[in-house]
Design a protein around this motif. Structure first.
Motif, mmCIF file in Angstrom:
data_model
loop_
_atom_site.group_PDB
_atom_site.id
_atom_site.type_symbol
_atom_site.label_atom_id
_atom_site.label_comp_id
_atom_site.label_asym_id
_atom_site.label_seq_id
_atom_site.Cartn_x
_atom_site.Cartn_y
_atom_site.Cartn_z
ATOM 1 N N ALA A 2 -10.793 -5.580 11.280
ATOM 2 C CA ALA A 2 -11.378 -5.422 9.939
ATOM 3 C C ALA A 2 -10.995 -4.080 9.337
ATOM 4 O O ALA A 2 -10.673 -3.989 8.145
ATOM 5 C CB ALA A 2 -12.899 -5.566 10.005
ATOM 6 N N ASN A 3 -10.991 -3.034 10.159
ATOM 7 C CA ASN A 3 -10.601 -1.705 9.691
ATOM 8 C C ASN A 3 -9.143 -1.696 9.234
ATOM 9 O O ASN A 3 -8.819 -1.087 8.213
ATOM 10 C CB ASN A 3 -10.809 -0.689 10.812
ATOM 11 N N GLN A 4 -8.289 -2.370 9.966
ATOM 12 C CA GLN A 4 -6.875 -2.428 9.586
ATOM 13 C C GLN A 4 -6.677 -3.203 8.289
ATOM 14 O O GLN A 4 -5.824 -2.852 7.468
ATOM 15 C CB GLN A 4 -6.034 -3.040 10.713
ATOM 16 N N ASN A 5 -7.475 -4.253 8.086
ATOM 17 C CA ASN A 5 -7.403 -4.995 6.815
ATOM 18 C C ASN A 5 -7.796 -4.102 5.635
ATOM 19 O O ASN A 5 -7.148 -4.108 4.591
ATOM 20 C CB ASN A 5 -8.300 -6.238 6.859
ATOM 21 N N THR A 6 -8.853 -3.324 5.819
ATOM 22 C CA THR A 6 -9.287 -2.394 4.776
ATOM 23 C C THR A 6 -8.230 -1.323 4.528
ATOM 24 O O THR A 6 -7.934 -0.991 3.377
ATOM 25 C CB THR A 6 -10.626 -1.739 5.178
ATOM 26 N N LEU A 7 -7.667 -0.786 5.606
ATOM 27 C CA LEU A 7 -6.630 0.226 5.480
ATOM 28 C C LEU A 7 -5.418 -0.332 4.726
ATOM 29 O O LEU A 7 -4.864 0.339 3.854
ATOM 30 C CB LEU A 7 -6.209 0.726 6.861
ATOM 31 N N LEU A 8 -5.037 -1.547 5.041
ATOM 32 C CA LEU A 8 -3.907 -2.183 4.352
ATOM 33 C C LEU A 8 -4.180 -2.290 2.862
ATOM 34 O O LEU A 8 -3.332 -1.955 2.036
ATOM 35 C CB LEU A 8 -3.628 -3.570 4.941
ATOM 36 N N GLN A 9 -5.371 -2.715 2.512
ATOM 37 C CA GLN A 9 -5.719 -2.879 1.090
ATOM 38 C C GLN A 9 -5.734 -1.544 0.358
ATOM 39 O O GLN A 9 -5.119 -1.397 -0.700
ATOM 40 C CB GLN A 9 -7.076 -3.567 0.962
ATOM 41 N N THR A 10 -6.407 -0.554 0.910
ATOM 42 C CA THR A 10 -6.527 0.727 0.211
ATOM 43 C C THR A 10 -5.193 1.458 0.139
ATOM 44 O O THR A 10 -4.855 2.039 -0.897
ATOM 45 C CB THR A 10 -7.578 1.635 0.868
ATOM 46 N N LYS A 11 -4.427 1.432 1.215
ATOM 47 C CA LYS A 11 -3.150 2.133 1.211
ATOM 48 C C LYS A 11 -2.119 1.418 0.329
ATOM 49 O O LYS A 11 -1.262 2.068 -0.263
ATOM 50 C CB LYS A 11 -2.609 2.285 2.638
ATOM 51 N N THR A 12 -2.206 0.092 0.240
ATOM 52 C CA THR A 12 -1.312 -0.635 -0.659
ATOM 53 C C THR A 12 -1.608 -0.272 -2.104
ATOM 54 O O THR A 12 -0.687 -0.103 -2.909
ATOM 55 C CB THR A 12 -1.436 -2.158 -0.442
ATOM 56 N N GLU A 13 -2.874 -0.113 -2.425
ATOM 57 C CA GLU A 13 -3.242 0.315 -3.783
ATOM 58 C C GLU A 13 -2.717 1.720 -4.058
ATOM 59 O O GLU A 13 -2.213 1.995 -5.155
ATOM 60 C CB GLU A 13 -4.766 0.267 -3.957
ATOM 61 N N THR A 14 -2.810 2.606 -3.066
ATOM 62 C CA THR A 14 -2.270 3.957 -3.226
ATOM 63 C C THR A 14 -0.765 3.900 -3.435
ATOM 64 O O THR A 14 -0.222 4.612 -4.286
ATOM 65 C CB THR A 14 -2.594 4.828 -1.994
ATOM 66 N N TYR A 15 -0.098 3.056 -2.671
ATOM 67 C CA TYR A 15 1.355 2.924 -2.799
ATOM 68 C C TYR A 15 1.747 2.447 -4.197
ATOM 69 O O TYR A 15 2.696 2.957 -4.790
ATOM 70 C CB TYR A 15 1.893 1.953 -1.743
ATOM 71 N N GLN A 16 0.999 1.476 -4.711
ATOM 72 C CA GLN A 16 1.313 0.945 -6.035
ATOM 73 C C GLN A 16 1.048 1.970 -7.131
ATOM 74 O O GLN A 16 1.700 1.960 -8.167
ATOM 75 C CB GLN A 16 0.522 -0.334 -6.289
ATOM 76 N N THR A 17 0.114 2.875 -6.892
ATOM 77 C CA THR A 17 -0.213 3.912 -7.863
ATOM 78 C C THR A 17 0.785 5.069 -7.797
ATOM 79 O O THR A 17 1.291 5.509 -8.830
ATOM 80 C CB THR A 17 -1.638 4.455 -7.615
ATOM 81 N N ASN A 18 1.029 5.565 -6.580
ATOM 82 C CA ASN A 18 1.883 6.738 -6.427
ATOM 83 C C ASN A 18 2.575 6.677 -5.060
ATOM 84 O O ASN A 18 1.965 6.975 -4.037
ATOM 85 C CB ASN A 18 1.049 8.013 -6.552
ATOM 86 N N GLN A 19 3.850 6.310 -5.053
ATOM 87 C CA GLN A 19 4.581 6.136 -3.798
ATOM 88 C C GLN A 19 4.753 7.437 -3.026
ATOM 89 O O GLN A 19 4.673 7.448 -1.802
ATOM 90 C CB GLN A 19 5.936 5.490 -4.070
ATOM 91 N N GLN A 20 4.980 8.540 -3.727
ATOM 92 C CA GLN A 20 5.149 9.828 -3.054
ATOM 93 C C GLN A 20 3.850 10.271 -2.376
ATOM 94 O O GLN A 20 3.866 10.775 -1.260
ATOM 95 C CB GLN A 20 5.611 10.907 -4.033
ATOM 96 N N GLU A 21 2.744 10.091 -3.074
ATOM 97 C CA GLU A 21 1.444 10.444 -2.492
ATOM 98 C C GLU A 21 1.175 9.588 -1.259
ATOM 99 O O GLU A 21 0.701 10.080 -0.237
ATOM 100 C CB GLU A 21 0.332 10.241 -3.528
ATOM 101 N N PHE A 22 1.474 8.305 -1.348
ATOM 102 C CA PHE A 22 1.308 7.396 -0.214
ATOM 103 C C PHE A 22 2.107 7.892 0.978
ATOM 104 O O PHE A 22 1.577 8.005 2.084
ATOM 105 C CB PHE A 22 1.757 5.983 -0.603
ATOM 106 N N ARG A 23 3.381 8.185 0.763
ATOM 107 C CA ARG A 23 4.255 8.626 1.850
ATOM 108 C C ARG A 23 3.717 9.911 2.479
ATOM 109 O O ARG A 23 3.648 10.034 3.701
ATOM 110 C CB ARG A 23 5.674 8.835 1.346
ATOM 111 N N GLN A 24 3.323 10.877 1.649
ATOM 112 C CA GLN A 24 2.827 12.150 2.171
ATOM 113 C C GLN A 24 1.526 11.962 2.957
ATOM 114 O O GLN A 24 1.364 12.531 4.037
ATOM 115 C CB GLN A 24 2.623 13.161 1.035
#
Length: 166
Positions: A67-89
């Protein structure tokens, strides 16, 4: 392969680790049930009781981890879609922390507990408690194996992040 694909592969590997926790928990539960129907001695009673408790811990932690990994996938995917550089860092910093701290903590704690349990098993304690301690020893050894498998995906993902960043 893009950073997001590497992240999704990492999450899939972590979910597989969570499923391995669940399977390990089910196996210990089955072992506890089989011991329940066998001729019970104090040691096998301790094993049975220990297997029941540790199997519940494994089942709960495995389901919670997935469940934690599912949440992490969702939140980090949203971060990636917003700002790829921030996601990578963020991911590089997070994974460097995991890569540095978690293996040492898990290995050190598990080895210390295993040695303490072996010492307790070898001294003259009641057979019931020897059985419980032996079941906890099996649990810790299984966790070490599963954590080492999980660590491989952490290391691979971190390497992919660092290679894509250059």
């Amino acid at each position: 392969m893009g950073v997001l694909k590497h992240f999704e592969s990492y999450i899939a590997a972590q979910k597989a680790t969570g499923m391995q926790f669940v399977i390990f928990g089910v196996l210990l539960l089955i072992a506890g049930i089989l011991l329940h129907f066998s001729q019970l001695t104090p040691i096998t009673q301790g094993l049975r009781n220990g297997f029941f408790v540790t199997s519940m811990l494994l089942l709960a932690s495995g389901v919670g981890f997935i469940a934690n990994q599912n949440t992490l996938l969702q939140t980090k995917t949203e971060t990636y879609q917003t700002n790829q550089q921030e996601f990578r860092q963020q991911e590089i910093e997070r994974m460097q922390g995991v890569n540095k701290r978690v293996p040492a903590i898990v290995k050190g704690l598990a080895v210390a507990l295993i040695l303490a349990l072996l010492a307790l098993i070898l001294i003259g304690i009641q057979p019931l408690w020897k059985g419980v301690l032996f079941s906890v020893l099996i649990y810790l050894l299984g966790l070490l194996i599963l954590e080492s498998i999980s660590y491989l995906s952490v290391k691979t993902y971190l390497e992919s992040l660092l290679n894509d960043a250059t």
